[in-house]
Write an enzyme that holds these catalytic residues in place. Structure first.
Site, mmCIF file in Angstrom:
data_model
loop_
_atom_site.group_PDB
_atom_site.id
_atom_site.type_symbol
_atom_site.label_atom_id
_atom_site.label_comp_id
_atom_site.label_asym_id
_atom_site.label_seq_id
_atom_site.Cartn_x
_atom_site.Cartn_y
_atom_site.Cartn_z
ATOM 1 N N LYS A 1 0.870 -1.325 0.000
ATOM 2 C CA LYS A 1 0.048 -0.145 -0.187
ATOM 3 C C LYS A 1 0.572 1.264 0.075
ATOM 4 C CE LYS A 1 -4.134 -2.087 2.066
ATOM 5 N NZ LYS A 1 -5.027 -1.748 3.177
ATOM 6 N N TYR B 1 -12.216 -2.729 -3.850
ATOM 7 C CA TYR B 1 -12.858 -2.607 -2.397
ATOM 8 C C TYR B 1 -14.673 -2.587 -2.622
ATOM 9 C CZ TYR B 1 -8.563 -1.907 -0.066
ATOM 10 O OH TYR B 1 -7.349 -2.397 0.543
ATOM 11 N N ARG C 1 -2.105 -14.228 5.189
ATOM 12 C CA ARG C 1 -2.968 -13.435 6.042
ATOM 13 C C ARG C 1 -2.392 -13.526 7.193
ATOM 14 N NH1 ARG C 1 -7.305 -9.824 4.393
ATOM 15 N NH2 ARG C 1 -7.998 -10.244 6.560
ATOM 16 N N THR D 1 -6.381 -6.550 10.535
ATOM 17 C CA THR D 1 -6.912 -5.435 9.826
ATOM 18 C C THR D 1 -6.504 -4.096 10.364
ATOM 19 O OG1 THR D 1 -8.702 -6.546 8.770
ATOM 20 C CG2 THR D 1 -8.858 -4.191 8.416
ATOM 21 N N ASN E 1 -2.214 0.304 7.009
ATOM 22 C CA ASN E 1 -1.745 -0.989 7.539
ATOM 23 C C ASN E 1 -0.848 -1.585 6.516
ATOM 24 O OD1 ASN E 1 -3.915 -1.411 5.620
ATOM 25 N ND2 ASN E 1 -5.138 -2.719 7.070
ATOM 26 N N HIS F 1 -2.062 -5.126 1.391
ATOM 27 C CA HIS F 1 -3.345 -6.060 1.201
ATOM 28 C C HIS F 1 -2.952 -7.443 1.028
ATOM 29 C CE1 HIS F 1 -7.247 -7.144 -0.534
ATOM 30 N NE2 HIS F 1 -6.512 -7.814 -1.405
ATOM 31 N N GLU G 1 -9.783 -10.851 -7.518
ATOM 32 C CA GLU G 1 -8.666 -9.816 -7.192
ATOM 33 C C GLU G 1 -7.664 -10.158 -8.180
ATOM 34 O OE1 GLU G 1 -7.823 -9.440 -3.182
ATOM 35 O OE2 GLU G 1 -9.617 -8.874 -2.335
#
Ligand code: IDP
Ligand code: MG
Length: 151
Positions: free
Chosen positions: A11, A51, A94, A100, A125, A128, A139
């Protein structure tokens, strides 16, 4: 055993802080195979599609600005997009990425180590990672052409 692929986005806050390399180091140390990597110009359309499940959230508008790099002054709205492949890569990535909310994320995770919430309440954060198989497939198709995945 499930061989899967997952979408990772580094990000704009990570790009701005120049910690892209540190983050990739952690991803690489997972042992998963990198099968896609490119800089993408994030249009509003792409951001909103990515999103779309969050469009009714109060933070949606800022989230779109965030992922487009507009909160961090990223030239040309560019972002680094990666695809990793391997057994259970979606849930394993993850775990490495963390929760998150960066303040709640375990400090040994990427978000726990590098993320923050600004005083304005913006989640920064830094990364992604697709949340599940359905999201990952959608995605990856959204961000990559078939022939950009090398496997
Ligand atoms: P995820 O990125 O861990 O999958 P999602 O619920 O899919 O989390 O939310 C997508 C992104 O939206 C988050 O990574 C974060 O940037 C932002 N976000 C989620 N919840 C909040 C919130 O409560 N406040 C501000 N931003 C949020
Ligand atoms: Mg998600």
């Amino acid at each position: 055993m499930a061989i899967e692929k997952t979408l990772i986005l580094i990000k704009p806050d990570a790009a701005k802080r120049k910690i892209t390399g540190l983050i990739i180091d952690r991803l690489e140390n997972s042992g998963f195979e990198l099968v896609g990597a490119k800089l993408v110009r994030v249009t509003k359309e792409l951001a909103e599609k990515h999103y779309e499940a969050l469009k009714d959230q109060p933070f949606f508008e800022n989230l779109i600005k965030y992922i487009m790099g507009e909160l961090h002054g990223i030239a040309n709205n560019k972002i680094l997009a990666l695809v990793y492949k391997g057994e259970n890569v979606i849930s394993e990535m993850r775990k490495i990425v963390g929760s998150t909310n960066p303040e709640q994320a375990d400090p040994t995770t990427i978000r726990g180590a590098f993320g923050r919430i600004t005083t304005k309440g913006q989640f920064e954060n830094v990364i992604h990672a697709s949340g599940n198989k359905e999201d990952a497939e959608r995605e990856i198709k959204l961000w990559f052409k078939d022939d950009e995945i090398i496997e």
